[in-house]
Scaffold this active site. Sequence first.
Site, short mmCIF file in Angstrom:
data_model
loop_
_atom_site.label_atom_id
_atom_site.label_comp_id
_atom_site.label_asym_id
_atom_site.label_seq_id
_atom_site.Cartn_x
_atom_site.Cartn_y
_atom_site.Cartn_z
N ALA A 266 66.12 34.52 31.60
CA ALA A 266 66.29 34.80 30.17
C ALA A 266 67.73 35.26 29.94
CB ALA A 266 65.28 35.82 29.66
N GLY A 267 68.65 34.50 30.52
CA GLY A 267 70.07 34.88 30.52
C GLY A 267 70.78 34.65 29.21
N ASP A 289 66.73 30.10 30.23
CA ASP A 289 66.31 30.66 28.94
C ASP A 289 65.46 29.63 28.22
OD1 ASP A 289 66.46 31.93 26.13
OD2 ASP A 289 67.66 33.31 27.31
N ASP A 320 60.09 28.98 30.55
CA ASP A 320 59.29 30.00 29.88
C ASP A 320 59.07 31.06 30.94
OD1 ASP A 320 57.52 31.64 28.69
OD2 ASP A 320 55.87 30.19 28.56
N MET A 321 59.65 32.23 30.75
CA MET A 321 59.60 33.24 31.82
C MET A 321 58.21 33.82 32.02
SD MET A 321 61.68 36.35 30.14
CE MET A 321 61.42 36.82 28.42
N ARG A 338 68.70 41.05 32.56
CA ARG A 338 69.55 41.97 31.81
C ARG A 338 69.07 42.05 30.36
NH1 ARG A 338 74.00 41.46 28.23
NH2 ARG A 338 75.29 43.32 28.27
N HIS A 342 63.30 45.41 28.18
CA HIS A 342 63.20 46.29 27.01
C HIS A 342 62.72 45.55 25.76
CE1 HIS A 342 67.58 45.86 25.22
NE2 HIS A 342 66.97 44.70 25.32
C1 LIG Z 1 68.01 40.37 24.56
S1 LIG Z 1 68.37 38.71 24.97
C2 LIG Z 1 69.19 38.96 26.50
C3 LIG Z 1 70.01 37.77 26.97
C4 LIG Z 1 70.81 37.98 28.26
N1 LIG Z 1 69.97 38.38 29.38
C5 LIG Z 1 71.95 38.95 28.06
O1 LIG Z 1 71.87 40.07 28.53
O2 LIG Z 1 72.95 38.56 27.41
C6 LIG Z 1 66.77 38.11 25.38
C7 LIG Z 1 66.69 36.66 25.79
O3 LIG Z 1 65.34 36.38 26.20
C8 LIG Z 1 65.09 35.03 25.90
N2 LIG Z 1 63.65 34.75 25.92
C9 LIG Z 1 62.70 35.21 25.07
N3 LIG Z 1 61.49 34.73 25.40
C10 LIG Z 1 61.68 33.95 26.50
C11 LIG Z 1 60.80 33.19 27.32
N4 LIG Z 1 59.48 33.13 27.08
N5 LIG Z 1 61.32 32.51 28.37
C12 LIG Z 1 62.66 32.57 28.64
N6 LIG Z 1 63.54 33.28 27.89
C13 LIG Z 1 63.05 33.96 26.84
C14 LIG Z 1 65.73 34.89 24.52
O4 LIG Z 1 65.91 33.53 24.15
C15 LIG Z 1 67.03 35.67 24.69
O5 LIG Z 1 68.08 34.84 25.08
#
Ligand SMILES: C[S@@+](CC[C@H](N)C(=O)[O-])C[C@H]1O[C@@H](n2cnc3c(N)ncnc32)[C@H](O)[C@@H]1O
Length: 462
Positions: A266-267, A289, A320-321, A338, A342
């Site tokens: 989910a980067g 992501d 899909d994480m 990261r 939260h």
């Molecule tokens: C708060 S952001 C953090 C992004 C990154 N880790 C950073 O620190 O810059 C949360 C991320 O989780 C991703 N996300 C949400 N649901 C997800 C899922 N089911 N599978 C993969 N990624 C997901 C979102 O698209 C978003 O990019």
Amino acid sequence: MASPSPLKQLANLIVASVERIDAACNTQGVSFPSLDEPISPSSEEIRHQPDVSQAINVIVAAATQLIATARVPTISVVTLGLQWAAISSLGVANDTNIPEILREAGPQGLHVNEIAKKNGLDPARIGRVLRTLATIHVFKEVKPDVFANNALSSVLDTGKPIEALLEDPMGKHDGTSGIPAIVGHTTDEVYRAGTQLSTVLRDPKWGHSQEPTEAALNKAFNTPLPPFEWLELPENAYRLRRFGVGMDGTSKIFPAGAVLQVADVAGGIGSVSMIIAKAYPHLKIFVEDREQVVPEAKKFWDSSLPDALSSGRVSLVPIDMFAAQPAVGQNADLYILRQILHDWSDKYAAKILTQLRAAAGSKSKLLVIESILSYACEQPADELTISGAQAKVVAPAPLLPNFGGAGAPSYFGDLLMLAIQNGQERTLLHFSNLLKSTGWELKEVRRPPTGIGHSYLVSMPV
Ligand SMILES: C[S@@+](CC[C@H](N)C(=O)[O-])C[C@H]1O[C@@H](n2cnc3c(N)ncnc32)[C@H](O)[C@@H]1O
């Protein structure tokens, strides 16, 4: 001799901290940056030095506590209830390119009538918004109705020419520091969600829900979708693009480490991976992501490190994480989460960790980068017995042990997560238990040297 009053103790802490900062400036032959001048990378160097940074935290904590101690409590609380005016004004200035207009005007500033010609707002209302902000030290009013940027307002400047912003409003944040993007995000969807928090917490069902579809944001925008899906609606295209750049803006310096194959789970657009890829060109990095985020990530990498994708050392992987890791994510040397846990309640955070545990090999490491919340009182002894835990930096008395006003952004962040999707920031004990329940053992906790900011939690499979 009677001990000094709390007011005096707080004032003494401020004086002692200012003396530390002055001494650092004198040793290095620099002046501390002025509030009246826009910031620059060189002006900010002094503030980022660990000793100065620690002194600044004490000043902020002590000044906040001094005001709360000295001021008439009714005035303090009623003023708090009016803070929406500050958030709204910040949103107006940020959304209507005022920092950029004032950068182009230079230090002599610009009359509200001239600002209005460039952004189309009513001039008298621009004056009221900017005067409110100038009163809390964002912008300065150099003459009646003439405003200029100062240190605080300059961080809202994307650095782009006004012409470029008007020509491509959708791309306003692309290639920028990300700070105007974060402020856009917090003064828009986050703020709107926050207005519904009291209603939602008092709801007999939603007030106790762990679901990302039963949070204040859902109420505010009248949507049944979880926030990341809601962000991907066509009408939210600007918000989605802004969010990606905003996340990049929150990137911090990454600690050194020898790793071979990294999955940034989910980067987002890959801000953390970008730092790693630049520092360690030999690594193979997978930025994972949601499928809908991959095009935004591609733009980011193509403009910032053009050969990374074409050479194959960085790959953008739709995932899909909550489902099993794809083949490339099996047995990675390092999984990074990261600012992910939260976002989610324990129910969902545990699902993410369980999937990573299933993909991990016996030598894989998991790096969680998050704020660790402290209590607003002394650290409990059971937190010190957690494996890998070290004592955190505690603020000097009579400050609150969590640095009070200086530590407040983490607690604001906690409620932000609650309002957006029933997520939460966590204490160290909470992290340790969550990790243990999903097959991970916390091995090491690196706290920020100043006591405030992101911590690094390293775990390995049990
Ligand atoms: C708060 S952001 C953090 C992004 C990154 N880790 C950073 O620190 O810059 C949360 C991320 O989780 C991703 N996300 C949400 N649901 C997800 C899922 N089911 N599978 C993969 N990624 C997901 C979102 O698209 C978003 O990019």
